[in-house]
Design an enzyme around this catalytic site. Structure first.
Site, PDB file in Angstrom:
ATOM      1  N   LYS A   5       0.842  -1.209   0.000  1.00  0.00           N
ATOM      2  CA  LYS A   5       0.000   0.000   0.000  1.00  0.00           C
ATOM      3  C   LYS A   5       0.866   1.244   0.000  1.00  0.00           C
ATOM      4  O   LYS A   5       1.891   1.287   0.663  1.00  0.00           O
ATOM      5  CB  LYS A   5      -0.887  -0.012   1.255  1.00  0.00           C
ATOM      6  CG  LYS A   5      -1.687   1.257   1.514  1.00  0.00           C
ATOM      7  CD  LYS A   5      -2.503   1.134   2.795  1.00  0.00           C
ATOM      8  CE  LYS A   5      -1.820   1.791   3.974  1.00  0.00           C
ATOM      9  NZ  LYS A   5      -2.649   1.819   5.195  1.00  0.00           N
TER      10      LYS A   5
ATOM     11  N   GLY B 232     -11.773   3.416   6.516  1.00  0.00           N
ATOM     12  CA  GLY B 232     -12.092   2.285   5.645  1.00  0.00           C
ATOM     13  C   GLY B 232     -11.374   2.344   4.310  1.00  0.00           C
ATOM     14  O   GLY B 232     -11.489   1.427   3.497  1.00  0.00           O
TER      15      GLY B 232
HETATM   16  C1  R5P Z   1      -2.210   1.877   9.100  1.00  0.00           C
HETATM   17  O1  R5P Z   1      -1.009   1.690   9.190  1.00  0.00           O
HETATM   18  C2  R5P Z   1      -3.199   1.156   9.954  1.00  0.00           C
HETATM   19  O2  R5P Z   1      -2.730  -0.107  10.338  1.00  0.00           O
HETATM   20  C3  R5P Z   1      -4.515   1.001   9.254  1.00  0.00           C
HETATM   21  O3  R5P Z   1      -4.331   0.249   8.077  1.00  0.00           O
HETATM   22  C4  R5P Z   1      -5.071   2.341   8.853  1.00  0.00           C
HETATM   23  O4  R5P Z   1      -4.859   3.278   9.853  1.00  0.00           O
HETATM   24  C5  R5P Z   1      -6.542   2.239   8.578  1.00  0.00           C
HETATM   25  O5  R5P Z   1      -7.001   3.526   8.291  1.00  0.00           O
HETATM   26  P1  R5P Z   1      -8.112   3.776   7.192  1.00  0.00           P
HETATM   27  O6  R5P Z   1      -9.269   2.853   7.557  1.00  0.00           O
HETATM   28  O7  R5P Z   1      -8.451   5.218   7.343  1.00  0.00           O
HETATM   29  O8  R5P Z   1      -7.521   3.468   5.879  1.00  0.00           O
END
Ligand code: R5P
Length: 299
Positions: free
Chosen positions: A190, A222
């Site tokens: 990502k 999300g």
């Molecule tokens: C990021 O490093 C965290 O582990 C989560 O993947 C992230 O914070 C999720 O945030 P969102 O739901 O806003 O993408």
């Protein structure tokens, strides 16, 4: 030593369940917000000479509930509590655990220092990164909801699934779920483009014709999971998808972002108060028993 359990205003329902699981009642504490937004704590519970546990997630607004926790701890300290433990069911600011540009603050360290300024110990649930323990100058007990979430998924009927980490930060977490569920694992690469936008740069592992079980420490907007699901479907994964995360923040556009996806199940714990999630197939795994056992083990 006698125990007193306290809750602030972040998540009294969970604190009450923990108290019930321990055969205890929550200590009285009145908290009010004045018109100028200042908080005032009026502690009525008996704390002198006692072992005090404050059950409180640093839920949004994290800064407000952090200050509330610190004020409560200060009131306990000034009333001669023997020992103070912060039971932090969700640690806000934990994602600020490293500097990327070199111009940011290390938010996780600042929060750790503030907690350590008033509490003797911390009991934390699924920190964003386990190495955050090193930021604390007081003892920290790190517990995990992953076994409970894996158990809730149930072993039956998931033989065709693949556990997927939505970013490399979740790789160890995904391997843990995969080991518990005896499933293969895959990793998404990502790239974060901002607070609300992420991009998938690639996938490592075999995902085609398997049903994805995406795991993360938290669901915030999300966006991470929505991008991951789209990339997995494009790579030939079989819908519907299951999501599992320890912390369900569900802020801002989360419900809308996730509602567009072919979701079978969304599993989160009750580490945070319930959020608005619309018609998501949400399953809440209760933490009260785990927290009660963990507090007992600390006494
Ligand atoms: C990021 O490093 C965290 O582990 C989560 O993947 C992230 O914070 C999720 O945030 P969102 O739901 O806003 O993408």
């Amino acid at each position: 030593m006698e125990m007193t359990l306290l809750s602030g205003r972040a998540h009294p329902e969970l604190a009450s369940k923990v108290a019930a699981a321990m055969g205890a009642v929550l200590g009285e504490c009145q908290i009010q917000t004045f018109p100028d937004d200042e908080l005032q704590v009026d502690l009525q519970a008996e704390v002198a000479g006692r072992d005090v546990y404050l059950v409180q997630p640093l839920a949004p607004p994290g800064a407000g509930f952090l200050l509330e926790s610190l004020l409560m701890a200060d009131a306990c300290r000034r009333r001669d509590a023997a020992r103070l433990t912060a039971v932090v069911t969700y640690m806000g600011y934990a994602r600020q655990d490293r500097r990327v540009t070199g111009r940011e603050a290390l938010g996780a360290r600042v929060v750790a220092d503030m907690l350590a300024s008033r509490f003797d110990r911390v009991l934390a649930v699924d920190l964003h990164n386990p190495s955050i323990e090193g930021f604390f100058s007081v003892p920290l007990r790190h517990i995990s909801a992953v076994p409970l979430l894996a158990e809730a998924m149930g072993a039956a009927g998931i033989e065709d699934h693949v556990v997927v980490a939505p970013d490399l930060g979740a790789a160890k977490l995904a391997r843990r779920y995969a080991a518990l569920l005896d499933l293969p694992v895959a990793y998404i690469h990502k790239e974060r483009l901002g607070g609300r936008n992420v991009r998938v740069a690639g996938i490592t592992g075999r995902v085609a014709h398997r049903r994805p079980l995406l795991v993360d420490d938290m669901i915030s907007t999300g966006g991470t999971l929505a991008s991951a699901v789209q990339a997995l479907l494009a790579a030939g994964c079989t819908p519907p998808v299951t999501l599992a995360a320890s912390h369900g923040l569900f802020v801002g556009p989360a419900a809308a972002n996730l509602a567009r996806l072919p979701l079978a199940r969304v599993l989160v714990t009750d580490s945070l108060p319930p959020a608005t999630t619309g018609g998501l197939p949400l399953e809440i795994v209760g933490l009260a028993g785990l927290l009660a056992r963990s507090i007992e083990a600390l006494r």
